[in-house]
Write a protein that holds these residues in place. Structure first.
Motif, PDB file in Angstrom:
ATOM      1  N   LYS A  33       0.815  -1.225   0.000  1.00  0.00           N
ATOM      2  CA  LYS A  33       0.000   0.000   0.000  1.00  0.00           C
ATOM      3  C   LYS A  33       0.846   1.273   0.000  1.00  0.00           C
ATOM      4  O   LYS A  33       0.398   2.342   0.431  1.00  0.00           O
ATOM      5  CB  LYS A  33      -0.981   0.028   1.198  1.00  0.00           C
ATOM      6  N   ALA A  34       2.086   1.160  -0.479  1.00  0.00           N
ATOM      7  CA  ALA A  34       2.930   2.336  -0.689  1.00  0.00           C
ATOM      8  C   ALA A  34       2.837   2.720  -2.169  1.00  0.00           C
ATOM      9  O   ALA A  34       2.519   1.876  -3.012  1.00  0.00           O
ATOM     10  CB  ALA A  34       4.375   2.029  -0.314  1.00  0.00           C
ATOM     11  N   PRO A  35       3.100   3.979  -2.518  1.00  0.00           N
ATOM     12  CA  PRO A  35       3.002   4.381  -3.931  1.00  0.00           C
ATOM     13  C   PRO A  35       3.822   3.467  -4.833  1.00  0.00           C
ATOM     14  O   PRO A  35       4.989   3.187  -4.556  1.00  0.00           O
ATOM     15  CB  PRO A  35       3.537   5.812  -3.924  1.00  0.00           C
ATOM     16  N   PHE A  36       3.203   3.016  -5.897  1.00  0.00           N
ATOM     17  CA  PHE A  36       3.864   2.148  -6.872  1.00  0.00           C
ATOM     18  C   PHE A  36       4.667   3.025  -7.827  1.00  0.00           C
ATOM     19  O   PHE A  36       4.175   4.039  -8.309  1.00  0.00           O
ATOM     20  CB  PHE A  36       2.808   1.351  -7.640  1.00  0.00           C
ATOM     21  N   ARG A  37       5.893   2.604  -8.073  1.00  0.00           N
ATOM     22  CA  ARG A  37       6.772   3.411  -8.936  1.00  0.00           C
ATOM     23  C   ARG A  37       7.267   2.575 -10.114  1.00  0.00           C
ATOM     24  O   ARG A  37       7.428   1.354 -10.002  1.00  0.00           O
ATOM     25  CB  ARG A  37       7.968   3.943  -8.140  1.00  0.00           C
ATOM     26  N   ASP A  38       7.507   3.253 -11.246  1.00  0.00           N
ATOM     27  CA  ASP A  38       8.063   2.538 -12.400  1.00  0.00           C
ATOM     28  C   ASP A  38       9.563   2.332 -12.191  1.00  0.00           C
ATOM     29  O   ASP A  38      10.125   2.716 -11.150  1.00  0.00           O
ATOM     30  CB  ASP A  38       7.752   3.281 -13.701  1.00  0.00           C
ATOM     31  N   LEU A  39      10.219   1.719 -13.164  1.00  0.00           N
ATOM     32  CA  LEU A  39      11.627   1.375 -13.006  1.00  0.00           C
ATOM     33  C   LEU A  39      12.521   2.606 -12.926  1.00  0.00           C
ATOM     34  O   LEU A  39      13.668   2.515 -12.483  1.00  0.00           O
ATOM     35  CB  LEU A  39      12.070   0.479 -14.168  1.00  0.00           C
ATOM     36  N   ASP A  40      11.988   3.769 -13.329  1.00  0.00           N
ATOM     37  CA  ASP A  40      12.750   5.021 -13.217  1.00  0.00           C
ATOM     38  C   ASP A  40      12.426   5.792 -11.946  1.00  0.00           C
ATOM     39  O   ASP A  40      12.925   6.908 -11.752  1.00  0.00           O
ATOM     40  CB  ASP A  40      12.475   5.908 -14.437  1.00  0.00           C
ATOM     41  N   GLY A  41      11.582   5.212 -11.105  1.00  0.00           N
ATOM     42  CA  GLY A  41      11.267   5.847  -9.827  1.00  0.00           C
ATOM     43  C   GLY A  41      10.101   6.807  -9.851  1.00  0.00           C
ATOM     44  O   GLY A  41       9.804   7.452  -8.835  1.00  0.00           O
ATOM     45  N   PHE A  42       9.415   6.922 -10.994  1.00  0.00           N
ATOM     46  CA  PHE A  42       8.281   7.829 -11.078  1.00  0.00           C
ATOM     47  C   PHE A  42       7.000   7.139 -10.588  1.00  0.00           C
ATOM     48  O   PHE A  42       6.833   5.917 -10.721  1.00  0.00           O
ATOM     49  CB  PHE A  42       8.075   8.313 -12.515  1.00  0.00           C
ATOM     50  N   LEU A  43       6.091   7.937 -10.024  1.00  0.00           N
ATOM     51  CA  LEU A  43       4.795   7.423  -9.611  1.00  0.00           C
ATOM     52  C   LEU A  43       4.038   6.895 -10.826  1.00  0.00           C
ATOM     53  O   LEU A  43       4.165   7.425 -11.924  1.00  0.00           O
ATOM     54  CB  LEU A  43       3.971   8.528  -8.943  1.00  0.00           C
ATOM     55  N   VAL A  44       3.244   5.861 -10.589  1.00  0.00           N
ATOM     56  CA  VAL A  44       2.429   5.292 -11.660  1.00  0.00           C
ATOM     57  C   VAL A  44       0.973   5.649 -11.417  1.00  0.00           C
ATOM     58  O   VAL A  44       0.444   5.455 -10.315  1.00  0.00           O
ATOM     59  CB  VAL A  44       2.599   3.758 -11.739  1.00  0.00           C
ATOM     60  N   PHE A  45       0.328   6.205 -12.433  1.00  0.00           N
ATOM     61  CA  PHE A  45      -1.102   6.518 -12.378  1.00  0.00           C
ATOM     62  C   PHE A  45      -1.819   5.636 -13.395  1.00  0.00           C
ATOM     63  O   PHE A  45      -1.279   5.298 -14.446  1.00  0.00           O
ATOM     64  CB  PHE A  45      -1.350   7.991 -12.698  1.00  0.00           C
TER      65      PHE A  45
END
Length: 531
Positions: free
Chosen positions: A270-282
């Motif tokens: 339940k923590a923000p999911f991030r892509d492989l570059d560390g950006f938030l995923v929407f």
């Protein structure tokens, strides 16, 4: 000494503050900039993560809607009168068709991709059936032509039973590109003039039940940003052809799902999911996000139907008839509602006059009032009745439940015990309650997404549809993003929580009016084969 309830309140407020502080710390400055670029506020993103952590509250089912208990049936004589009402108001230019059309076609071809990955069909019977059925698809001639341009002969491939080159040509970008196109642009049916895409079938339908006295047909499609240009260009090419063929003038418009309706994704902790570059995923907020698109239209009476629920010409008479019946039913209700709303605003109603309006609310709109309603003063009851009448109205066609996946109509109980008619999806039901699951399984009818909406009030002012949403009717689903699991938050569905506070009327319609295409094999059903 501090009372127990005061201590509980203090604890809840402290926990809320602690969670807020924790959430604020998990967003970096880069995160906050990314959130705001999408048109969201950091507070909205924090609230979404809070929902993930606290969980989505399920709806409380009271009972399924059944015939004469929430679902009305229209007889033949009544149907004729409703068609007349519909045609009268269609001629006056009140109608608009709204088509959610952002679905990608790739999901239709999951099985064909699987066959490609496996190197073909190993089972002889399956291969024979596939090759025999291929000629039944409306895109068969296009496939033949594309292969010929590449120097290959489709008849030779069929004779050899060579499945993979055929599938690759259908799906690949250098072939028909069906794996990359939206459903809207796929050839669905054969017609007297050739073959038609799903979007063309919607234009034909529009000419048959939303055309006004001047021949104008207003149709709005919601599309994905990646396909907007292709759909716009396709409509530009065929517009004049269909205007001549159907003696109509098409007023066509497109909109895309707004980025600010996307929701933040979280990981399994339940923590923000991030892509492989560390950006938030929407992720897209589901079809409930389309309420913004619907609200932005200059509509009056709006028909809503999904892009893949269309039929060839041989089955259109029944489809059009029941669209007109639903439209006429809404118009007949609106006339009574508008008359009563105007009378309530004038004031000075007697008990007998108010009793007539209350009886209409209960009998024709299936509305219930809170327990304290009967004991309230005349003026207070008038106020509450007006408040219940002065809201958007939808008339929903429902079909007999034959096991198709999707939602259905139920009486739903709110926290005060009041009941309302709702279209409920399975994900909204308490999976831990056997009694609730039992009620879900007892549903006799299914929601085919076949509805007509009245979005103006008794003074012809547009409602702000955002004021009639149940914001708690969200759902959480487990998804994958490039092989990694995550939780996604879906906004209240367009015909579920997004319309929870509308007045809702349910009408049984024949199963033959519901013909969705979820897989490419669905196009082989008799309902999609022109007779």
């Amino acid at each position: 000494m501090q009372r127990a309830e005061d201590r509980c309140t203090d604890t809840r407020e402290r926990n809320q503050r602690d969670m807020t502080m924790t959430l604020q710390r998990i967003f970096s400055d880069q995160d906050k900039a990314q959130i705001e670029e999408r048109g969201l506020s950091v507070e909205q993103a924090m609230e979404q993560i809070r929902i993930f952590r606290e969980g989505a509250a399920p709806l409380k089912l009271n009972r399924p809607c059944t015939l004469q208990d929430g679902i009305f049936v229209v007889g033949e004589e009544e149907g004729g009168e409703l068609v007349r009402l519909h045609e009268e108001e269609a001629g006056a230019g009140r109608m608009l068709k709204f088509v959610p059309a952002s679905g990608a076609a790739s999901r239709m071809f999951k099985d064909w991709y699987r066959i490609l990955d496996a190197g073909g069909l190993q089972d002889e019977d399956s291969r024979t059936k596939f090759l025999r059925d291929l000629k039944k698809y409306a895109f068969f001639e296009d496939l033949k032509s594309v292969l010929a341009k590449a120097g290959r002969n489709l008849d030779d491939l069929l004779e050899k039973g060579d499945v993979c080159p055929i599938l690759s040509t259908v799906l690949a970008a250098d072939g028909l590109s069906y794996g990359q196109l939206p459903k809207a642009l796929l050839k669905f049916h054969l017609s007297p003039e050739g073959s038609r895409t799903a979007i063309e079938e919607h234009l034909v339908e529009a000419a048959l039940y939303v055309k006004d006295a001047q021949g104008r047909c207003r149709v709005h499609f919601t599309v994905s940003a990646e396909h907007e240009g292709a759909i716009q260009e396709f409509l530009r090419r065929i517009d004049e052809i269909y205007e001549k063929r159907w003696n109509a003038s098409f007023d066509l418009s497109l909109s895309i799902q707004h980025a600010h309706t996307d929701t933040i994704a979280v990981d399994l902790e339940k923590a923000p999911f991030r892509d492989l570059d560390g950006f938030l995923v929407f992720r897209p907020g589901g079809h409930g996000a389309l309420l913004e698109n619907l609200n932005a239209l200059d509509g009056d009476i709006v028909f809503i139907k999904n892009i893949d629920n269309v039929v060839p010409d041989s089955l259109k008479p029944s489809t059009v008839l029941y669209k007109q019946i639903l439209g006429g039913y809404l118009i007949r209700l609106q006339r009574r509602i508008f008359s009563y709303a105007a009378r309530l605003t004038e004031g000075g109603l007697t008990e007998d006059e108010l009793s007539e309006i209350i009886a209409f609310c209960r009998r024709d709109l299936c509305l219930s009032f809170p327990p304290a309603f009967n004991g309230a003063s005349l003026s207070e009851r008038c106020r509450q009745v007006f408040q219940r009448l002065n809201r958007p109205l939808r008339v929903c066609g429902v079909v007999r439940n034959v096991g198709e996946p999707g939602g259905g109509p139920f009486w739903v109980e709110d926290e005060t015990g009041a009941l309302s008619l709702q279209i409920v999806e399975e994900i909204q039901v308490d999976s831990n309650s056997e009694s609730q699951r039992s009620l879900w399984r007892a549903a006799t009818h299914f929601n085919p997404v076949d509805l007509v909406c009245g979005v103006r009030d008794y003074l012809s002012r547009k409602f702000d549809l955002r004021q009639f949403v149940n914001p708690r009717a969200i759902s959480i689903a487990r998804k994958t993003e490039k092989g990694r699991e995550l939780y996604a938050l879906e906004l209240p569905g367009l015909w579920n929580g997004a319309m929870a506070d509308w007045n809702t009327v349910l009408i049984e319609v024949p199963l033959e009016t519901f013909n969705p295409v979820k897989t490419v094999e669905d196009l082989l059903r008799p309902q999609h084969q022109e007779k």
